[in-house]
Design an enzyme around this catalytic site. Structure first.
Site, PDB file in Angstrom:
ATOM      1  N   SER A 140      22.852  39.119 -20.803  1.00 12.69           N
ATOM      2  CA  SER A 140      23.932  39.400 -21.766  1.00 12.69           C
ATOM      3  C   SER A 140      25.115  38.513 -21.395  1.00 12.69           C
ATOM      4  O   SER A 140      25.197  38.043 -20.250  1.00 12.69           O
ATOM      5  CB  SER A 140      24.348  40.866 -21.637  1.00 12.69           C
ATOM      6  OG  SER A 140      25.534  41.114 -22.369  1.00 12.69           O
ATOM      7  N   TYR A 153      27.089  48.262 -16.678  1.00  7.24           N
ATOM      8  CA  TYR A 153      26.209  47.439 -17.529  1.00  7.24           C
ATOM      9  C   TYR A 153      26.266  45.984 -17.063  1.00  7.24           C
ATOM     10  O   TYR A 153      25.237  45.342 -16.858  1.00  7.24           O
ATOM     11  CB  TYR A 153      26.635  47.563 -18.995  1.00  7.24           C
ATOM     12  CG  TYR A 153      25.781  46.760 -19.951  1.00  7.24           C
ATOM     13  CD1 TYR A 153      24.448  47.091 -20.177  1.00  7.24           C
ATOM     14  CD2 TYR A 153      26.312  45.659 -20.632  1.00  7.24           C
ATOM     15  CE1 TYR A 153      23.661  46.348 -21.060  1.00  7.24           C
ATOM     16  CE2 TYR A 153      25.526  44.917 -21.515  1.00  7.24           C
ATOM     17  CZ  TYR A 153      24.202  45.263 -21.726  1.00  7.24           C
ATOM     18  OH  TYR A 153      23.428  44.528 -22.600  1.00  7.24           O
TER      19      TYR A 153
HETATM   20  P1  NDP Z   1      17.598  47.936 -28.983  1.00  6.46           P
HETATM   21  O1  NDP Z   1      18.199  49.252 -28.615  1.00  6.46           O
HETATM   22  O2  NDP Z   1      17.320  47.687 -30.412  1.00  6.46           O
HETATM   23  O3  NDP Z   1      16.269  47.693 -28.145  1.00  6.46           O
HETATM   24  C1  NDP Z   1      16.139  48.130 -26.832  1.00  6.46           C
HETATM   25  C2  NDP Z   1      14.672  48.293 -26.527  1.00  6.46           C
HETATM   26  O4  NDP Z   1      14.529  48.727 -25.175  1.00  6.46           O
HETATM   27  C3  NDP Z   1      13.975  49.319 -27.399  1.00  6.46           C
HETATM   28  O5  NDP Z   1      12.745  48.781 -27.839  1.00  6.46           O
HETATM   29  C4  NDP Z   1      13.725  50.479 -26.467  1.00  6.46           C
HETATM   30  O6  NDP Z   1      12.504  51.120 -26.827  1.00  6.46           O
HETATM   31  C5  NDP Z   1      13.557  49.748 -25.142  1.00  6.46           C
HETATM   32  N1  NDP Z   1      13.744  50.613 -23.990  1.00  6.46           N
HETATM   33  C6  NDP Z   1      14.830  51.327 -23.627  1.00  6.46           C
HETATM   34  N2  NDP Z   1      14.552  52.047 -22.531  1.00  6.46           N
HETATM   35  C7  NDP Z   1      13.261  51.763 -22.192  1.00  6.46           C
HETATM   36  C8  NDP Z   1      12.390  52.205 -21.162  1.00  6.46           C
HETATM   37  N3  NDP Z   1      12.767  53.090 -20.222  1.00  6.46           N
HETATM   38  N4  NDP Z   1      11.135  51.709 -21.127  1.00  6.46           N
HETATM   39  C9  NDP Z   1      10.719  50.832 -22.072  1.00  6.46           C
HETATM   40  N5  NDP Z   1      11.493  50.378 -23.063  1.00  6.46           N
HETATM   41  C10 NDP Z   1      12.747  50.859 -23.115  1.00  6.46           C
HETATM   42  O7  NDP Z   1      18.596  46.855 -28.402  1.00  6.46           O
HETATM   43  P2  NDP Z   1      18.491  45.257 -28.240  1.00  6.46           P
HETATM   44  O8  NDP Z   1      17.312  44.719 -28.895  1.00  6.46           O
HETATM   45  O9  NDP Z   1      19.817  44.736 -28.582  1.00  6.46           O
HETATM   46  O10 NDP Z   1      18.332  45.146 -26.662  1.00  6.46           O
HETATM   47  C11 NDP Z   1      17.425  44.236 -26.069  1.00  6.46           C
HETATM   48  C12 NDP Z   1      18.048  43.655 -24.813  1.00  6.46           C
HETATM   49  O11 NDP Z   1      19.148  42.831 -25.204  1.00  6.46           O
HETATM   50  C13 NDP Z   1      18.618  44.688 -23.846  1.00  6.46           C
HETATM   51  O12 NDP Z   1      18.270  44.300 -22.541  1.00  6.46           O
HETATM   52  C14 NDP Z   1      20.110  44.575 -24.047  1.00  6.46           C
HETATM   53  O13 NDP Z   1      20.831  44.928 -22.895  1.00  6.46           O
HETATM   54  C15 NDP Z   1      20.247  43.105 -24.363  1.00  6.46           C
HETATM   55  N6  NDP Z   1      21.466  42.699 -25.061  1.00  6.46           N
HETATM   56  C16 NDP Z   1      21.764  43.181 -26.313  1.00  6.46           C
HETATM   57  C17 NDP Z   1      22.918  42.776 -26.957  1.00  6.46           C
HETATM   58  C18 NDP Z   1      23.297  43.269 -28.302  1.00  6.46           C
HETATM   59  O14 NDP Z   1      24.448  43.041 -28.716  1.00  6.46           O
HETATM   60  N7  NDP Z   1      22.428  43.912 -29.045  1.00  6.46           N
HETATM   61  C19 NDP Z   1      23.822  41.811 -26.330  1.00  6.46           C
HETATM   62  C20 NDP Z   1      23.394  41.349 -25.050  1.00  6.46           C
HETATM   63  C21 NDP Z   1      22.274  41.777 -24.455  1.00  6.46           C
HETATM   64  P3  NDP Z   1      12.130  52.666 -26.595  1.00  6.46           P
HETATM   65  O15 NDP Z   1      13.376  53.467 -26.794  1.00  6.46           O
HETATM   66  O16 NDP Z   1      11.087  52.891 -27.668  1.00  6.46           O
HETATM   67  O17 NDP Z   1      11.570  52.746 -25.226  1.00  6.46           O
END
Ligand code: NDP
Length: 247
Positions: A140, A153
């Site tokens: 990020s 975070y």
């Molecule tokens: P989403 O919330 O849309 O996706 C997050 C994903 O992580 C979901 O598929 C969720 O699936 C999964 N997840 C969460 N906890 C677990 C777990 N314990 N085991 C397996 N899967 C898990 O957010 P983003 O797509 O935005 O996030 C993706 C990455 O990008 C993250 O690492 C986030 O920190 C990073 N990021 C996002 C930004 C943004 O602005 N959106 C900016 C910078 C970085 P499920 O709940 O089904 O397990």
């Protein structure tokens, strides 16, 4: 069209993971989806197959090393190799340190840091044996700068950055041909904000995202391009931010 690859994605049930899975599947790559919400994974796999692609999935909690290992094994059993492993699973329950949200701290550390490590640990033996592969970690801009509310975070994302650079050096030292790519997005329109447990912080962040966030497909495109580079070159670090986002 680029050569077809076997791509494992954690956090594949929404956001960047889902968008990347769908984009890469369109190009003939074989996709292995992991996340906790199995019904979502099933829907995504069905949609990929309806469009002529190939996808399998397994309910995977990245805080459980055995489940992450099982996801890697699924890729090997079904497709015979792992070319790309994308660690996209992550949460962002921001709060002030003085609020002492221990549960949120633990979850961020377990999912964002340990989940990434378990993914690396599961993929590496196969990639090192193949003498090729690519690990893509999603950090990020919070892994480059820190501010109030995002101390923990940011801490997890700085850790992902440090781990990625260490991994890059170890893979180069071993002459493994394994590429390491760190993608650091700014505000991207996904479900991420649903993990914020403090209502006031959530409302403020939602307002910021409403004004600035970019579509998730822009990140998926970046990941795709990083995979399609010639094997002897790697984008080690990419920051992709909304043009109008200052910090
Ligand atoms: P989403 O919330 O849309 O996706 C997050 C994903 O992580 C979901 O598929 C969720 O699936 C999964 N997840 C969460 N906890 C677990 C777990 N314990 N085991 C397996 N899967 C898990 O957010 P983003 O797509 O935005 O996030 C993706 C990455 O990008 C993250 O690492 C986030 O920190 C990073 N990021 C996002 C930004 C943004 O602005 N959106 C900016 C910078 C970085 P499920 O709940 O089904 O397990």
């Amino acid at each position: 069209m680029a050569e077809s690859k076997v791509v494992v994605i954690t956090g594949a049930s929404s956001g960047m993971g889902e968008a990347t899975a769908k984009l890469l599947a369109k190009d003939g790559n074989k996709i292995v989806l992991g996340a906790r919400r199995e019904n979502r994974l099933q829907d995504i796999a069905t949609e990929i197959e309806r469009l002529g692609g190939q996808a399998v999935y397994a309910a995977t909690d990245v805080t459980n090393d055995d489940e992450v290992e099982a996801l890697a094994k699924l890729a090997i059993d079904r497709f015979g190799r792992i070319d790309v492993w994308i660690n996209s699973a992550g949460i962002m329950p921001q709060s002030l340190l003085a609020q002492k949200k221990v549960k949120d701290w633990d979850m961020m550390i377990n999912i964002n840091i340990k989940g990434t490590l378990y993914g690396i640990g599961a993929a590496l033996p196969y990639m090192m044996k193949q003498k090729s592969g690519q690990i893509i970690n999603i950090a990020s801009v919070a892994g480059h700068i820190v501010g109030p509310l995002s101390s923990v975070y940011s801490g997890t994302k700085y850790a992902v950055r440090a781990i990625s650079e260490g991994l890059r050096q170890e893979m180069a030292q071993a002459q493994s041909n394994v590429r390491v790519t760190l993608i650091s997005p700014g505000a991207v329109n996904t479900e991420l904000l649903s993990s914020i447990t403090d209502e006031k912080v959530k409302a403020g962040t939602e307002e910021f995202y409403k004004n600035f966030s970019i579509p998730v497909d822009w990140v998926a495109q970046t990941i795709k391009q990083s995979i399609e580079l010639p094997a002897d070159a790697t984008w080690n670090e990419v920051i992709i931010r909304p043009t109008a986002q200052q910090m």
